[in-house]
Design an enzyme around this catalytic site. Structure first.
Site, PDB file in Angstrom:
ATOM      1  N   ASP A  75       0.828  -1.324  -0.029  1.00  0.00           N
ATOM      2  CA  ASP A  75      -0.017  -0.085  -0.049  1.00  0.00           C
ATOM      3  C   ASP A  75       0.818   1.274  -0.108  1.00  0.00           C
ATOM      4  OD1 ASP A  75      -2.045  -1.639   0.260  1.00  0.00           O
ATOM      5  OD2 ASP A  75      -2.311  -1.540   2.643  1.00  0.00           O
TER       6      ASP A  75
HETATM    7  N1  URA Z   1      -1.476  -6.019   3.889  1.00  0.00           N
HETATM    8  C1  URA Z   1      -1.819  -4.855   4.030  1.00  0.00           C
HETATM    9  O1  URA Z   1      -2.903  -4.521   4.611  1.00  0.00           O
HETATM   10  N2  URA Z   1      -1.051  -3.713   3.408  1.00  0.00           N
HETATM   11  C2  URA Z   1      -0.025  -3.898   2.672  1.00  0.00           C
HETATM   12  O2  URA Z   1       0.582  -3.180   1.883  1.00  0.00           O
HETATM   13  C3  URA Z   1       0.513  -5.184   2.722  1.00  0.00           C
HETATM   14  C4  URA Z   1      -0.047  -6.364   3.217  1.00  0.00           C
END
Ligand code: URA
Length: 247
Positions: free
Chosen positions: A107
């Site tokens: 993310d």
């Molecule tokens: N899980 C998440 O919620 N976000 C990420 O970036 C990676 C794993």
């Protein structure tokens, strides 16, 4: 455009033969460059621009595989372009000539370990559920999850009507308002870690990926990267016993 390379090197890189053997093939007149037999040793060719045939079959240019571990900072996208103009992770890879792409996603606000490579086969293996690559994260969550809630996440909870696979959790530190938790999962559902903690009522405040298997970020600084070797790649597929699926 690719820089010019010697014909025997090009044949070797494409996996036809060793450089020395390739020289033998050239001398024997088995190699053509743009339709002409090449017997001049050391001829320079431009991969991708000129057509090379070996025994009348086209030789495809292959890029040297490169493997990179980046410590992704916040605010960078893991796609190769962004319609909103936000910075992309590959802009951090100074001095890397090969066209690499991220293995999976993180993310925008997640930091930490991100693999990048031009090796499509390795990418597929890491992302394929069959190989159950373990990913370890450090999550700061709001409040203090109970032991029961932690155990529920370890055993699997329902997210969008599908139970999550077993996970491993360890509480690292408790502060007044939040808890730092190390969590290892081997699935790769979108925003999975955040959704898991959301589901037990303890939303994630910050998230950092620490490792793929036993390939750890270590002391790599945010925004920095390092080139990986074959022995590092093996570490990616290391599995914690407790999380192994019995087959
Ligand atoms: N899980 C998440 O919620 N976000 C990420 O970036 C990676 C794993």
């Amino acid at each position: 455009m690719e820089p010019p390379v010697r014909l025997q090197k090009f044949l070797a890189m494409a996996g036809i033969a060793s450089r020395r053997k390739a020289e033998g093939y050239i001398a024997a007149g088995r190699v053509t460059v743009d339709g002409k037999i090449s017997t001049a040793m050391g001829q320079q060719i431009i991969p991708g621009k000129q057509t090379i045939l070996f025994d009348n079959k086209k030789v495809e240019a292959k890029e040297k595989p490169v493997y990179i571990l980046l410590n992704k900072p916040k605010g960078y996208v893991t796609t190769l372009s962004d319609p909103q103009g936000r910075p992309i992770v590959t802009s951090l890879l100074h001095g890397i000539q090969e066209r690499v792409f991220p293995v999976g996603r993180l993310d925008l606000d997640t930091t930490g370990a991100l693999l990048l490579t031009n090796d499509g086969e390795l990418t597929q293996n890491i992302l394929h559920p069959k190989f159950e690559v373990h990913k370890t994260y450090e999550a700061q969550v709001k409040g203090h999850p109970s032991h029961a809630a932690i155990r529920a996440l370890e055993n699997g909870i329902f997210l969008e009507n599908k139970k999550t696979a077993p996970a491993q959790l360890r509480i690292k530190r408790k502060n007044k308002r939040n808890t730092l938790i190390i969590i290892t999962i081997h699935e790769g559902r979108k925003r999975q870690v955040k959704k898991m903690f959301q589901a037990i009522g303890h939303p994630v405040q910050s998230l950092k990926r620490l490792a793929y298997g036993k390939l750890e970020l270590g002391n790599l600084q945010e925004g920095k990267f390092k080139l990986l070797h074959q022995k590092d790649i093996k570490m990616i597929f290391f599995k914690e016993k407790a999380l192994q699926t019995k087959r």
